[in-house]
Design an enzyme around this catalytic site. Structure first.
Site, short mmCIF file in Angstrom:
data_model
loop_
_atom_site.label_atom_id
_atom_site.label_comp_id
_atom_site.label_asym_id
_atom_site.label_seq_id
_atom_site.Cartn_x
_atom_site.Cartn_y
_atom_site.Cartn_z
N MET A 320 0.84 -1.20 0.00
CA MET A 320 0.00 0.00 0.00
C MET A 320 0.88 1.24 0.00
SD MET A 320 -2.87 1.48 0.03
CE MET A 320 -3.00 3.26 0.07
N GLU A 355 4.46 0.87 -6.08
CA GLU A 355 4.10 1.75 -4.95
C GLU A 355 4.81 3.10 -5.02
OE1 GLU A 355 1.59 0.80 -3.49
OE2 GLU A 355 1.68 -1.32 -4.01
#
EC number: 3.4.11.14
Length: 921
Positions: A320, A355
């Site tokens: 994330m 990411e």
């Protein structure tokens, strides 16, 4: 966000000999109609009505959040204090915010320069995850301070502010407190305006045990003893830039780290479990190369002083992109030089690239609403390959893109229950549904096609215009098109709207005629459907960038055109009669191609003699396989083409072939001639297996290691005698400690011995799992356990999946492995899911892991009535975030059943005839 790698989906991709005669067209039409009637009778033809939903009112909005959180790592609760500088835009006596699983103790609002007004009521709308704070008097327009004291739970659901279990080097079980807020879970950590467009700055403080590491988006600016408890410290972080709530992050736990500075002066750290700092070095090297690459590509500097990458033990996604503090599964970040395989290194490189791209594309400029999620994820899923190609050119990563993303997206997008790239999203439960191969892989594929259509120079220029114009703001898809249009002067919006606003993609049918020294091509486009022909009033049309190459120069486009109508004729100048012509150079255009028989016949020798480039060999085979699956051509013709790959040296081409043969094997596991297709697999893979051998040769690289693992695994699974014997020998030496298996050989060896082993083999594997210190090794074992064939052992594996031994996020791959392992395993896994539904659903709380679990477990069925059974079960056990996945799975079951009815007998006859007179190679 990067979703954890899934097993290749069951719907995957061989040979058309001439345009279908009218009776076949009628047959396809009636088949398609019958299939749609079946879909309708099962209620599968359309998605259910969406739940009513309203976004937050715009009368009050945040300017800055000052947030202090104090987690209790023993009782799994936390206390929070929020002081938000807010602006009242319209007089009101209530403030509506997002809030879930949080109890508010007190709340007040103090207008600037005026007295505090205490809230008199908190009305929780749990269904909509909102709270309304009511005030006794009207809050006038202007700025003020909203104060809220609240408490919450450090949950075990891998979302919001949650707990993650780890074991210390001394063997003690402890917990870290970590976050996962995308898409709509910041509201589980603090009351907030939890929508991507409602941006603010954040001042975060954490009160934590003094022997723990505390991290957040920004650098630490103060660390002091906590007045009420000498064992605690208060850690203050610098103010963030303006950002969305879903990108806020904090972590409290025990970690080691390695650090460096990028050449731009940014402090880069990789945080690992204690004692494993060494395993962070590979990711650190990738991150330090990647930041400057993106800075140069976007021509915009990285806007924060530091970036941390941290491995989290319990983590639902792959990773994330929280701004400045990127969280990862351990397997997506940690690389052990001795025990990590080549595919793990590649995965880590891709996930880091993905990411870090988001730090610009997503974080600096954020989508206005979840409808535009694809913009974030599709773009990052494309540019991660660009970045890895820059860092590791030897990976041949763009060929791998076609197998990993492009074809995966086409499988899903050919279904009636696909969805457009841009899908209208309302209620939070709908957001998880679109974290799928359409948003990620189709999104990446159409951006790759767009990049190729525009050219790199203008693409970079347009990206810079977009990021500069919207930095620290929000944007929609149209804003990106406008920037790229201004940079390139091409009709970007007109072209791309045909790809993002309607679902599906075209099948381009092409036939050729020699006219003196030129080749005349007739092209026509229609929607490609997994069930055959498109049946509907108006067939959708696309504006398709088409490239055409010839055997004169297979690596160069002889002609580039934009096909903006249903049919068109194209003249290729100076093409000799003996030269082949191929559409879609590099397999970049997001369409499938169906050639006339003469054109196809001329292309096939290019597979055998390798004159067609690898990515074009892959694309040709893949198109043909999908045409067979859709009933447009015969599967037997596909098998004949597969045999032409006997000289194939390329890993990715083999990977795609392997995947397609795997799909065919799964389909034929429903017949009594499953063993015959295994013989075919052995015949196809034996020559390359013999050439490669078991041990690396001098001068071999990354792709050779990947290919060896793939081929040995395929041969071992199919029961190839010599491979099975060698695998057993090496496994025995490995277990006894005589000769440890190299990391690249472990998966194929484990799979082979388990598939052809007994209870003792399974017990040894479970013991190896328990002893493994590295999550990668545990996952490697978990993924192959389903290969076991004996019913009592299958039950043992399923029970193990829900045990404490398996991390919650990995249960899905164990059960999915059982479902994909055998016919019996499929039935047992489905029964297990039904029997344990409550526990499984509660564990994943309707996140995207529940969709993954359903997909992996039921998609391999091939009997009509199973589609009805699956549908009926989920009607009585609703899973809102997986509704679309359930529809897609039921559709795939019906497609499998139709495929089996249509082609099983001819496949069987071909395999028998082949056995009677083996082909000469």
């Amino acid at each position: 966000m990067w979703l954890a790698a899934a097993a290749p989906s069951l719907a995957r991709r061989l040979l058309f000999l001439g345009p279908p005669p009218p009776p076949l067209l009628l047959l396809l039409f009636s088949r398609s109609s019958r299939r749609r009637r079946r879909l309708h009778s099962l209620g599968l033809a359309a998605m259910p009505e969406k739940r009513p939903f309203e976004r937050l009112p715009a009368d009050v909005s945040p300017i800055n959040y000052s947030l202090c959180l104090k987690p209790d790592l023993l009782d799994f609760t936390f206390e929070g204090k929020l002081e938000a500088a807010a602006q009242v835009r319209q007089a009101t006596n209530q403030i509506v915010m997002n809030c879930a699983d949080i109890d508010i103790i007190t709340a007040s609002y103090a207008p600037e320069g005026d007295e505090e007004i205490h809230a008199t009521g908190f009305n929780y709308q749990n269904e909509d995850e909102k709270v309304t704070l009511s005030f006794p008097s009207t809050l006038q327009t202007g700025t003020g301070t909203l104060k809220i004291d609240f408490v919450g739970e450090l949950n075990d659901k891998m979302k919001g502010f949650y707990r993650s279990k780890y074991t210390t080097p001394s063997g003690e079980v402890r917990y870290a407190a970590v976050t996962q807020f995308e898409a709509t879970d910041a509201r589980r950590a603090f009351p907030c305006w939890d929508e991507p467009a409602i941006k603010a700055t954040f001042d975060i403080s954490l009160v934590v045990p003094k022997d723990r590491v505390a991290l957040s988006n920004m650098n630490v600016i103060d660390r002091k003893p906590y007045p009420d408890d000498e064992n605690l410290v208060e850690v203050k972080f610098a103010r963030t830039p303006v950002m969305s709530t879903y990108l806020v992050a904090f972590v409290v736990g025990e970690y080691d780290f390695v650090e460096t500075r990028s050449k731009d002066g940014v402090c880069v750290r990789v945080y690992t479990p204690v004692g494993k700092a060494e395993q962070g070095k590979f990711a650190l090297e990738v991150a330090a190369k990647t930041l400057p690459f993106y800075k140069d590509y976007f021509n915009v500097p990285y806007p924060l002083p530091k970036i941390d990458l941290i491995a989290i033990a319990d983590f639902a996604a792959g990773a994330m992109e929280n701004w400045g503090l990127v969280t990862y599964r351990e397997t997506a970040l940690l690389i052990d030089p001795k025990n990590s395989c080549s595919s793990s290194r590649q995965w880590v490189a891709l996930v880091v690239g993905h990411e870090l791209a988001h730090q610009w594309f997503g974080n600096l400029v954020t989508m206005e609403w979840w409808t535009h999620l694809w913009l974030n994820e599709g773009f990052a899923s494309w540019i991660e390959y660009l970045c890895v190609d820059h860092c590791f050119p030897e990976y041949d990563i763009w060929t791998q893109f076609v197998s990993a993303d492009y074809t995966r997206a086409q499988e899903l997008d050919a279904l009636d229950n696909s969805h457009p790239i841009e899908v209208s999203v309302g209620h939070p439960s709908e957001v998880d549904e679109i974290f799928d191969a359409i948003s990620y892989s189709k999104g990446a594929s159409v951006i790759r096609m767009l990049h190729d259509y525009i050219g790199d120079k203008d693409f970079k220029k347009g990206m810079n215009m977009y990021l500069t114009k919207f930095q620290q703001k929000n944007a929609a898809t149209e804003d990106l098109w406008e920037s790229l249009e201004n940079a390139s002067g091409k009709p970007i919006a007109a072209v791309m709207n045909t790809w993002t606003k309607q679902m599906g993609f075209p099948l381009i049918y092409v036939e050729a005629e020699q006219v003196e020294d030129d080749r005349l091509l007739r092209l026509s486009q229609k929607k490609f459907c997994a069930g055959g022909s498109y049946v509907g009033e108006d067939c959708p049309q696309w504006m398709v960038p088409i490239t055409i190459s010839t055997s004169e120069d297979p690596n160069q486009a002889k002609l580039k055109i934009l096909m903006d109508k249903p049919e068109m004729n194209v003249v290729l100048k100076n093409v000799k009669p003996d030269q082949w012509v191929k559409l879609n150079l590099g397999t970049v255009g997001f369409y499938r191609t169906q050639y006339s028989s003469a054109m196809l016949e001329s292309l096939l020798p290019g597979i055998r003699d390798l004159s067609l480039p690898p990515v074009d060999r892959l694309g040709l085979q893949n198109d043909l396989f999908s045409l067979a699956r859709a009933g447009i051509i015969s599967t037997v013709e596909v098998l004949k083409v597969m045999e032409a790959f006997v000289n194939e040296p390329n890993y990715t081409v083999w990977s795609d072939l392997s995947c397609n043969l795997g799909i065919l094997s799964t389909l034929l596991s429903h017949t009594d001639f499953y063993e015959e297709i295994q013989e075919f697999v052995k015949d196809v893979f034996s020559p390359i297996g013999e050439r490669l051998g078991w041990d690396p040769k001098p001068g071999e690289g990354h792709l050779d290691a990947l290919l060896r693992g793939l081929v040995l695994g395929k041969l071992g699974k199919a029961g190839h005698k010599a491979t099975l014997e060698e695998a057993r020998r090496r496994f025995k030496d490995h277990v006894e400690g005589k000769q440890i298996l190299s990391a690249d050989l472990r998966s194929p060896v484990y799979l082979t011995v388990l598939k052809h082993g007994d209870g003792t083999t399974l017990d040894i594997m479970l013991k190896l799992h328990k002893q493994a210190d590295m999550q990668e090794e545990k996952n490697r074992i978990e993924r192959v356990l389903g290969a076991t064939l004996l019913p009592d052992l299958i039950q043992k594996v399923l029970t193990f999946a829900l045990s404490e031994e398996v991390r919650p996020q990995d249960t899905v791959s164990v059960i999915g492995g059982v479902a994909g392992g055998s016919k019996h395993g499929r039935k047992a896994a489905w029964k297990f899911i039904k029997d344990n539904w409550e526990e499984l659903y509660n564990r994943y709380q309707g996140g995207f892991l529940i969709s993954r679990l359903i997909k992996l477990s039921v998609e391999g069925f091939a009997v009509d009535k199973m589609a009805g059974e699956v549908k009926a079960f989920f009607e009585s056990h609703p899973a809102p975030s997986a509704e679309r996945t359930i529809q897609q799975c039921c559709e795939n079951i019906l497609l499998n059943a139709a495929w089996l009815k249509r082609d099983a007998e001819s496949i069987h006859q071909y395999l028998l005839q082949r056995k009677a007179s083996p082909p000469t190679v």
